[in-house]
Motif scaffolding. Sequence first.
Motif: not given
Length: 311
Positions: A244-250, A280-292
């Motif tokens: 499960a991958v999530a794209v989130r604001f801070r 871009v996070t997995v299990a609460g860990t940020t491993f990348a960044h993305a634009t919407a």
Amino acid sequence: MASVTLTPQRPRRRARTAEPTPYDFRRPIQLSREHQRTLQLGFDGFARQATTVFTSSLRTVCTVALVGIEQRTYAEYVDSLGVSTYLTLFSADPMPGTGVLEIPLFATMSCVDHMLGGPGSDEQPDRPLTEIEDGVIRGLVERLLGEMRYSLEGIVALEPTVTGVEYSPQFAQVAAAADVMVVVTFDLRIGERGHRMSVCLPFSGLLPHLTNASGSGAVSDRERAQRAESATLLQAQFNRVPVAVAVRFRPISLDPADLAELRPGSVVRLTHPASAPLDVTVAGTTFAHATAGARGQRLAALIVTTPEENS
């Protein structure tokens, strides 16, 4: 036509193959199965080479077969031997301590008889060897120790050197009574007569070399290929596991009172800068960044680099 009623049969229990053995919690087993397997590979080779040594030296059909590898205290090993036997003590460099190669006295006398041209009769004297007899058997023992060095070189670079001979196990001060030893037992057959031969090595000195050998793959080529295949299959399965991958604001912090006042149409002020990419996070860990963005009728995220990653 007569009817036949079938009644389900209860599955048979698998026959018990071995009796349970008591476990002494005061002396835990330290010789693992992996260590036993590593030693078995080495001493199986030693048994084959010893068969050649005995057969060529005695000029009669001899066989040596590995029986078992056990962890025992030195006192237990001494108690398992006969009242009189032929013990060859040897230094086990680079391992600390002393090793023992034990051949029953009757078998030793039979070997001397064969090597001096005799028939190796069923009646042998029960006494210490003479100087001449000791010189004759010493050559055979040194050949056996040389084959042991060759067979165990994958575990330890052993350099066995004869340091003494003893006939009474009680007088062989090899180790303390409670010291843990590795005892390797062989079935030695000279002609039609069987004997028990054993090798005793200090466990404390052997353990570091066993650990290194087990970790470095002191296994057969077939086992090494099976391990490589298993690792490849495991890696392939890991690559197919959905995550499960999530794209989130801070994230921001809100007081319970502010949360209670939230209604449809309420505006929550974020601390996320408008120019900053999303996390871009997995299990609460940020491993990348993305634009919407969007792709067709669906929202999408384009992976981008951050200024910190560019610098």
